[in-house]
Design an enzyme around this catalytic site. Structure first.
Site, PDB file in Angstrom:
ATOM      1  N   PHE A  21       0.824  -1.216   0.000  1.00 56.85           N
ATOM      2  CA  PHE A  21       0.000   0.000   0.000  1.00 56.85           C
ATOM      3  C   PHE A  21       0.860   1.270   0.000  1.00 56.85           C
ATOM      4  CE2 PHE A  21      -3.100   2.499   2.979  1.00 56.85           C
ATOM      5  CZ  PHE A  21      -3.414   3.375   1.953  1.00 56.85           C
ATOM      6  N   SER A 139       4.193   2.369  14.062  1.00 59.01           N
ATOM      7  CA  SER A 139       2.732   2.230  14.063  1.00 59.01           C
ATOM      8  C   SER A 139       2.100   2.785  15.327  1.00 59.01           C
ATOM      9  CB  SER A 139       2.360   0.751  13.934  1.00 59.01           C
ATOM     10  OG  SER A 139       0.974   0.559  14.086  1.00 59.01           O
ATOM     11  N   TYR A 161       2.240  -7.355  17.195  1.00 58.56           N
ATOM     12  CA  TYR A 161       2.569  -6.383  16.141  1.00 58.56           C
ATOM     13  C   TYR A 161       2.998  -5.052  16.763  1.00 58.56           C
ATOM     14  CZ  TYR A 161       1.970  -2.979  12.409  1.00 58.56           C
ATOM     15  OH  TYR A 161       2.171  -1.953  11.513  1.00 58.56           O
ATOM     16  N   LYS A 165       6.796  -3.228  16.684  1.00 55.97           N
ATOM     17  CA  LYS A 165       7.065  -1.871  16.220  1.00 55.97           C
ATOM     18  C   LYS A 165       7.724  -1.022  17.313  1.00 55.97           C
ATOM     19  CE  LYS A 165       5.692  -2.087  11.961  1.00 55.97           C
ATOM     20  NZ  LYS A 165       6.591  -1.799  10.836  1.00 55.97           N
ATOM     21  N   LYS A 199      -4.800  -5.307   0.369  1.00 50.54           N
ATOM     22  CA  LYS A 199      -4.660  -5.703   1.775  1.00 50.54           C
ATOM     23  C   LYS A 199      -5.830  -6.590   2.192  1.00 50.54           C
ATOM     24  CE  LYS A 199      -3.346  -2.761   4.877  1.00 50.54           C
ATOM     25  NZ  LYS A 199      -3.355  -1.579   5.755  1.00 50.54           N
ATOM     26  N   PHE A 222     -20.967  -0.741  14.302  1.00 49.83           N
ATOM     27  CA  PHE A 222     -21.222  -1.054  15.699  1.00 49.83           C
ATOM     28  C   PHE A 222     -22.187  -0.030  16.289  1.00 49.83           C
ATOM     29  CE2 PHE A 222     -16.753  -3.021  15.859  1.00 49.83           C
ATOM     30  CZ  PHE A 222     -17.254  -4.294  15.608  1.00 49.83           C
ATOM     31  N   SER A 225     -21.580   4.037  16.844  1.00 51.01           N
ATOM     32  CA  SER A 225     -20.404   4.286  16.000  1.00 51.01           C
ATOM     33  C   SER A 225     -20.072   5.762  15.882  1.00 51.01           C
ATOM     34  CB  SER A 225     -20.616   3.693  14.604  1.00 51.01           C
ATOM     35  OG  SER A 225     -20.313   2.318  14.593  1.00 51.01           O
TER      36      SER A 225
END
Length: 335
Positions: A21, A139, A161, A165, A199, A222, A225
């Site tokens: 991306f 991130s 993850y 990072k 992705k 949800f 939201s």
């Protein structure tokens, strides 16, 4: 838009994860704005290999590079022989490191650390030997459930993850102390825009909602939201931050967001307006209450100072710009 005056003539630029991306957008930025630079793209193109969660191991896709005229290398950054080849047979001036296992739900801790942390340190060593300024993808996952606004130094990763990072950032801080090159880590918040389609399930909700609406399906959100807020940032501003990080006022770790929090309801409302749809939203209970971020907002004060970064795209303008691509993808890839 061109973000620096230097024409980069005679400069060689490596982009790892260059078929993904953000990496592919960087590749085209240089091709379009700095045509005299040599751009080398490295990517572990997808091969059908899956993670244990059922998601693809690699998001790199050749279609993201259609029209790219630079050099393309297929390879894995965990491959020591490949890294040695890059070190010996090239002389890079800038390295943009986007390659990673970027699936936040991946369970393979060993692969995550090996790819995101250990290989990064190997790449740092190449940057030092080449005297190449290094810009890498960190991130906002490093913050976990930290309160907004998220600031560097207030990390609390909740998955491997985010941990990987943060480990990259910690390594960077040690190298920054003694190195002559500039090293900049960019903590991306919720990125969306052209180039994210491959992705798959981890593409942004901007794209996913757009395709739901084009298919005539009610967008599923949800409950409440309008109260679930994220710092959504358009790909053009991500590219701006990367380019301005090539020669920063100071090496360091910086947030890349808009500094504003917007809701998922905002996304749907803007998309409906731009697509000309009036579908009723379907609201479902949030099954992730207790482990779900309800508010993210980047503190970008140091980013502005160190990089001269200023976000240019409000969500309304960004989605308006993106809609043509959302429609094209729906017609060519989804239908």
């Amino acid at each position: 838009m061109k973000y620096i005056e230097n024409d980069l003539k005679g400069k060689t630029i490596l982009i790892t994860g260059g078929a993904g991306f953000i990496g592919s957008n960087l590749a085209f930025y240089f091709q379009n704005n700095h045509p005299f630079a040599k751009v080398v793209v490295l990517d572990s193109f997808r091969s059908g290999k899956m993670l244990s969660n059922g998601n693809l191991k690699s998001f790199g896709h050749f279609k993201n590079l259609l029209g790219f005229r630079g050099e393309i290398i297929s390879g894995d950054i965990n491959d020591k022989d490949l890294l040695l080849d890059l070190e010996i047979n090239y002389k890079f001036d800038y390295i943009f490191h986007e390659a990673a296992i970027s699936d936040t739900t991946a369970l393979e801790q060993d692969l995550m650390i090996k790819t995101n942390v250990n290989a990064y340190k190997d790449l740092l060593e190449i940057a030092l030997r080449h005297d190449a300024n290094l810009i890498y993808a960190s991130s906002a996952a490093t913050y976990g459930n930290a309160k907004s606004p998220q600031r560097v130094g207030r990390e609390s990763p909740q998955n491997v993850y985010g941990f990987s990072k943060l480990s990259m950032d910690n390594i960077s801080r040690e190298y920054i102390k003694t190195s002559d090159i500039s090293i900049v880590g960019l903590r991306y918040f919720n990125v969306y825009g052209s180039g994210e389609y491959f992705k798959d399930k981890t593409a942004s909700m901007v794209l996913q909602f757009g395709h739901q609406l084009l298919a005539g399906k009610k967008p599923r959100l949800f409950v409440d939201s309008d109260k679930i807020l994220r710092d959504f940032i358009y790909i053009e501003d991500i590219i701006q931050a990367n380019i301005k990080a090539m020669n920063p006022n100071e090496s360091g770790i910086y947030n890349v967001g808009t500094g504003k929090a917007r809701s998922f309801q905002d996304i749907v409302n803007i998309l409906q307006r731009e697509l000309g749809t009036t579908l009723e939203c379907e609201y479902i209970e949030n099954p992730f209450v207790g482990s779900y971020q309800f508010h993210t907002q980047a503190d970008i004060s140091t980013t502005k100072e160190a990089l001269g970064y200023k976000p240019e795209f409000e969500m309304e303008d960004a989605i308006k710009d993106y809609v043509k691509e959302i429609k094209r993808l729906y017609e060519e890839e989804v239908k």
